[in-house]
Design a protein around this motif. Structure first.
Motif, PDB file in Angstrom:
ATOM      1  N   VAL A 233      -0.282  15.770  -4.997  1.00 39.44           N
ATOM      2  CA  VAL A 233      -0.318  14.397  -5.514  1.00 39.44           C
ATOM      3  C   VAL A 233       0.888  14.135  -6.407  1.00 39.44           C
ATOM      4  CG1 VAL A 233      -1.559  12.844  -7.083  1.00 39.44           C
ATOM      5  CG2 VAL A 233      -2.813  14.106  -5.328  1.00 39.44           C
ATOM      6  N   GLY A 234       1.225  15.096  -7.279  1.00 30.78           N
ATOM      7  CA  GLY A 234       2.374  14.921  -8.155  1.00 30.78           C
ATOM      8  C   GLY A 234       3.690  14.834  -7.395  1.00 30.78           C
ATOM      9  N   VAL A 235       3.867  15.706  -6.400  1.00 31.24           N
ATOM     10  CA  VAL A 235       5.112  15.699  -5.628  1.00 31.24           C
ATOM     11  C   VAL A 235       5.242  14.416  -4.814  1.00 31.24           C
ATOM     12  CG1 VAL A 235       6.346  16.850  -3.752  1.00 31.24           C
ATOM     13  CG2 VAL A 235       5.295  18.212  -5.560  1.00 31.24           C
ATOM     14  N   LEU A 236       4.173  14.032  -4.118  1.00 32.85           N
ATOM     15  CA  LEU A 236       4.226  12.792  -3.333  1.00 32.85           C
ATOM     16  C   LEU A 236       4.478  11.576  -4.219  1.00 32.85           C
ATOM     17  CD1 LEU A 236       1.321  13.299  -0.742  1.00 32.85           C
ATOM     18  CD2 LEU A 236       3.782  13.540  -0.371  1.00 32.85           C
ATOM     19  N   SER A 237       3.845  11.545  -5.369  1.00 31.14           N
ATOM     20  CA  SER A 237       4.052  10.419  -6.290  1.00 31.14           C
ATOM     21  C   SER A 237       5.494  10.380  -6.775  1.00 31.14           C
ATOM     22  CB  SER A 237       3.094  10.527  -7.477  1.00 31.14           C
ATOM     23  OG  SER A 237       1.740  10.491  -7.056  1.00 31.14           O
ATOM     24  N   TYR A 238       6.057  11.543  -7.097  1.00 29.89           N
ATOM     25  CA  TYR A 238       7.437  11.577  -7.593  1.00 29.89           C
ATOM     26  C   TYR A 238       8.416  11.120  -6.522  1.00 29.89           C
ATOM     27  CZ  TYR A 238      11.786  13.363  -9.533  1.00 29.89           C
ATOM     28  OH  TYR A 238      13.070  13.472  -9.999  1.00 29.89           O
ATOM     29  N   LEU A 239       8.230  11.631  -5.304  1.00 29.59           N
ATOM     30  CA  LEU A 239       9.143  11.233  -4.226  1.00 29.59           C
ATOM     31  C   LEU A 239       9.035   9.733  -3.950  1.00 29.59           C
ATOM     32  CD1 LEU A 239       8.644  14.217  -1.737  1.00 29.59           C
ATOM     33  CD2 LEU A 239      10.539  13.833  -3.320  1.00 29.59           C
ATOM     34  N   GLY A 240       7.813   9.222  -3.912  1.00 30.96           N
ATOM     35  CA  GLY A 240       7.636   7.799  -3.656  1.00 30.96           C
ATOM     36  C   GLY A 240       8.213   6.929  -4.762  1.00 30.96           C
ATOM     37  N   LEU A 241       8.015   7.330  -6.014  1.00 31.68           N
ATOM     38  CA  LEU A 241       8.542   6.549  -7.140  1.00 31.68           C
ATOM     39  C   LEU A 241      10.069   6.578  -7.161  1.00 31.68           C
ATOM     40  CD1 LEU A 241       6.009   7.619  -9.918  1.00 31.68           C
ATOM     41  CD2 LEU A 241       6.120   5.407  -8.757  1.00 31.68           C
ATOM     42  N   ILE A 242      10.651   7.721  -6.801  1.00 30.96           N
ATOM     43  CA  ILE A 242      12.111   7.807  -6.740  1.00 30.96           C
ATOM     44  C   ILE A 242      12.661   6.894  -5.647  1.00 30.96           C
ATOM     45  CG2 ILE A 242      14.026   9.328  -6.099  1.00 30.96           C
ATOM     46  CD1 ILE A 242      13.186   9.705  -8.946  1.00 30.96           C
ATOM     47  N   VAL A 243      12.024   6.912  -4.484  1.00 30.36           N
ATOM     48  CA  VAL A 243      12.480   6.059  -3.382  1.00 30.36           C
ATOM     49  C   VAL A 243      12.371   4.581  -3.750  1.00 30.36           C
ATOM     50  CG1 VAL A 243      11.977   5.343  -1.009  1.00 30.36           C
ATOM     51  CG2 VAL A 243      11.987   7.773  -1.602  1.00 30.36           C
ATOM     52  N   LEU A 244      11.296   4.221  -4.441  1.00 29.43           N
ATOM     53  CA  LEU A 244      11.109   2.821  -4.823  1.00 29.43           C
ATOM     54  C   LEU A 244      11.965   2.410  -6.021  1.00 29.43           C
ATOM     55  CD1 LEU A 244       7.214   2.498  -4.462  1.00 29.43           C
ATOM     56  CD2 LEU A 244       8.973   1.684  -2.879  1.00 29.43           C
ATOM     57  N   GLY A 245      12.551   3.370  -6.696  1.00 30.71           N
ATOM     58  CA  GLY A 245      13.378   3.049  -7.849  1.00 30.71           C
ATOM     59  C   GLY A 245      12.586   2.692  -9.095  1.00 30.71           C
ATOM     60  N   VAL A 246      11.388   3.260  -9.229  1.00 35.35           N
ATOM     61  CA  VAL A 246      10.566   2.993 -10.410  1.00 35.35           C
ATOM     62  C   VAL A 246      11.109   3.811 -11.579  1.00 35.35           C
ATOM     63  CG1 VAL A 246       8.233   3.107 -11.376  1.00 35.35           C
ATOM     64  CG2 VAL A 246       8.570   2.566  -8.958  1.00 35.35           C
ATOM     65  N   PRO A 247      11.279   3.219 -12.728  1.00 38.36           N
ATOM     66  CA  PRO A 247      11.769   3.973 -13.885  1.00 38.36           C
ATOM     67  C   PRO A 247      10.728   4.977 -14.365  1.00 38.36           C
ATOM     68  CG  PRO A 247      11.172   1.738 -14.527  1.00 38.36           C
ATOM     69  CD  PRO A 247      11.109   1.784 -13.030  1.00 38.36           C
ATOM     70  N   LEU A 248      11.215   6.030 -15.017  1.00 39.99           N
ATOM     71  CA  LEU A 248      10.350   7.046 -15.622  1.00 39.99           C
ATOM     72  C   LEU A 248       9.462   7.728 -14.577  1.00 39.99           C
ATOM     73  CD1 LEU A 248       9.256   4.791 -18.605  1.00 39.99           C
ATOM     74  CD2 LEU A 248      11.200   6.336 -18.530  1.00 39.99           C
ATOM     75  N   ALA A 249      10.059   8.023 -13.430  1.00 35.78           N
ATOM     76  CA  ALA A 249       9.285   8.560 -12.308  1.00 35.78           C
ATOM     77  C   ALA A 249       8.721   9.939 -12.610  1.00 35.78           C
ATOM     78  CB  ALA A 249      10.161   8.612 -11.052  1.00 35.78           C
ATOM     79  N   LEU A 250       9.483  10.778 -13.312  1.00 32.37           N
ATOM     80  CA  LEU A 250       9.026  12.152 -13.562  1.00 32.37           C
ATOM     81  C   LEU A 250       7.751  12.154 -14.396  1.00 32.37           C
ATOM     82  CD1 LEU A 250       9.407  15.190 -13.412  1.00 32.37           C
ATOM     83  CD2 LEU A 250      10.906  15.051 -15.416  1.00 32.37           C
ATOM     84  N   PHE A 251       7.751  11.404 -15.480  1.00 36.74           N
ATOM     85  CA  PHE A 251       6.563  11.385 -16.336  1.00 36.74           C
ATOM     86  C   PHE A 251       5.367  10.811 -15.590  1.00 36.74           C
ATOM     87  CE2 PHE A 251       3.642   9.404 -19.273  1.00 36.74           C
ATOM     88  CZ  PHE A 251       3.442  10.400 -20.217  1.00 36.74           C
ATOM     89  N   LEU A 252       5.570   9.737 -14.865  1.00 41.77           N
ATOM     90  CA  LEU A 252       4.462   9.121 -14.130  1.00 41.77           C
ATOM     91  C   LEU A 252       3.908  10.063 -13.070  1.00 41.77           C
ATOM     92  CD1 LEU A 252       5.832   5.489 -13.675  1.00 41.77           C
ATOM     93  CD2 LEU A 252       4.017   6.238 -15.213  1.00 41.77           C
ATOM     94  N   ALA A 253       4.788  10.819 -12.404  1.00 43.46           N
ATOM     95  CA  ALA A 253       4.325  11.752 -11.380  1.00 43.46           C
ATOM     96  C   ALA A 253       3.549  12.907 -11.995  1.00 43.46           C
ATOM     97  CB  ALA A 253       5.516  12.266 -10.579  1.00 43.46           C
ATOM     98  N   VAL A 254       4.050  13.441 -13.108  1.00 42.01           N
ATOM     99  CA  VAL A 254       3.332  14.518 -13.799  1.00 42.01           C
ATOM    100  C   VAL A 254       1.971  14.023 -14.275  1.00 42.01           C
ATOM    101  CG1 VAL A 254       3.357  16.020 -15.834  1.00 42.01           C
ATOM    102  CG2 VAL A 254       5.430  15.735 -14.467  1.00 42.01           C
ATOM    103  N   PHE A 255       1.948  12.829 -14.824  1.00 41.24           N
ATOM    104  CA  PHE A 255       0.689  12.263 -15.296  1.00 41.24           C
ATOM    105  C   PHE A 255      -0.285  12.052 -14.136  1.00 41.24           C
ATOM    106  CE2 PHE A 255      -1.981   8.596 -16.480  1.00 41.24           C
ATOM    107  CZ  PHE A 255      -2.573   9.113 -17.627  1.00 41.24           C
ATOM    108  N   ALA A 256       0.223  11.562 -13.003  1.00 39.22           N
ATOM    109  CA  ALA A 256      -0.641  11.349 -11.843  1.00 39.22           C
ATOM    110  C   ALA A 256      -1.201  12.667 -11.321  1.00 39.22           C
ATOM    111  CB  ALA A 256       0.134  10.628 -10.744  1.00 39.22           C
TER     112      ALA A 256
END
Length: 364
Positions: A233-256
């Motif tokens: 879940v964390g890896v998929l969230s990080y990759l998706g957030l990076i592709v979408l250009g969402v700021p603070l992707a690392l923290f959001l992915a770790v939190f997810a």
């Protein structure tokens, strides 16, 4: 004549003895029932007063199960002594935690501050977007009863986050106790399991030993499966957030990923955090992030969770939600986090006691 009198006397004394023994039996039954009820109440009161300690002990047991699995994975393939495998596993895990704190800690801390700012901006944008709808609601012009008044203020979000961060410092002692106890339990799990079995009556020790083994096995498989699920879940969230250009992707992915430990409620909290950060940028980005959230949760719910439950124990969603509600009400955030493993333990106990005995009775 004397024989008749003796017979009549014995016949008159028999009902009296029967009534006396019945009264004595009823008195003993009342005393036993009182003692049982008192024992149950005292045990419930003790559990209530020691609930915090018991939850920490459960955390230590779960950590010990993870360390035990890691030690076996290191020692068994190459025939090393178990203590060597455990030492290596503890060293690697400790080094990974220290490396994460040293290298990723500053980035995550900066991104946490950024997330708070982005959440505040997202709430402001949401409040401004719905403020025009207040006029359509009864009492909307009162300045506090409309949609805008229903939304939490940014200051409330920030104060809650500050309180949560300050409470972290108060938990360091508990974390240290959990780590130390977990290492000791992982060093000699059989000794502690046998010590627990000795408390049971001799005639029940085999059943208790089987119950302890089954519970440990279920928790071990559940923790390993849940850890893999959280990582995906964390890896998929990080990759998706990076592709979408969402700021603070690392923290959001770790939190997810961490939030995925708590079924149902955790992913919702992680999705809300992503949505609020994306909302600070634009509504279009928010919709893309919500789509990403749905994709990740579909993979987690329909692919990962069935695999985990197939290898552990099936938990009905309503049962898990009720357990989270009860544990959260009684014990707060830690209770919500531990509600699912406690439910798995309860289902295992039922399977190994009530349902097993019922099945054997039906077969007999």
């Amino acid at each position: 004549m004397d024989a008749r009198d003796d017979t009549a006397s014995e016949e008159t004394q028999a009902p009296a003895k029967s009534r006396s023994s019945r009264a004595l039996y009823d008195r003993r039954g009342l005393i036993n029932a009182t003692l049982v009820i008192s024992g149950v109440l005292l045990a419930g009161f003790a559990i209530w007063k020691l609930s915090g300690v018991l939850l920490l002990i459960l955390c230590a047991v779960m950590l010990a199960i993870v360390l035990d699995a890691a030690a076996d994975a290191v020692a068994e393939p190459i025939g090393l002594p178990r203590w060597v495998g455990l030492s290596f596993a503890v060293t690697v895990i400790a080094a990974a935690v220290v490396a994460a704190i040293v290298f990723a800690g500053p980035t995550l801390a900066d991104q946490l501050a950024g997330v708070l700012g982005q959440v505040e901006a997202g709430l402001d944008r949401l409040r401004s977007s719905v403020s025009g709808l207040d006029q359509l609601m009864p009492g909307g012009g009162d300045g506090g009863n409309g949609l805008e008044g229903m939304l939490p203020g940014p200051s409330g979000i920030l104060s809650g986050a500050t309180a949560a961060l300050s409470s972290v410092l108060g938990t360091l002692g508990s974390v240290l106790v959990v780590v130390v106890v977990g290492i000791y339990l992982a060093a000699a799990p059989e000794d502690y399991a046998n010590g627990l079995v000795r408390f049971a009556p001799r005639s029940q020790q085999d059943g208790v030993r089987r119950l302890v083994s089954s519970t440990g096995s279920v928790l071990r498989r559940w923790l390993i499966g849940k850890g893999i699920s959280m990582l995906i879940v964390g890896v998929l969230s990080y990759l998706g957030l990076i592709v979408l250009g969402v700021p603070l992707a690392l923290f959001l992915a770790v939190f997810a990923g961490l939030a995925a430990f708590v079924p149902f409620l955790g992913p919702v909290v992680g999705g809300i955090a992503m949505g609020l950060v994306a909302l600070s940028e634009s509504w279009q980005l928010t919709l893309w992030v919500l789509g990403l959230y749905l994709v990740v949760q579909t993979v987690e719910s329909y692919l990962l969770t069935p695999i985990v439950q197939h290898r552990t124990v099936f938990l009905l969603p309503a049962v898990v939600l009720v357990a989270q509600l009860v544990m959260g009400t009684l014990f707060g955030l830690l209770g919500i986090a531990l509600a699912t493993p406690l439910t798995a333990i309860g289902m295992t106990v039922l399977n190994e006691t009530y349902f097993r005995n019922r099945a054997s009775g039906d077969a007999g």
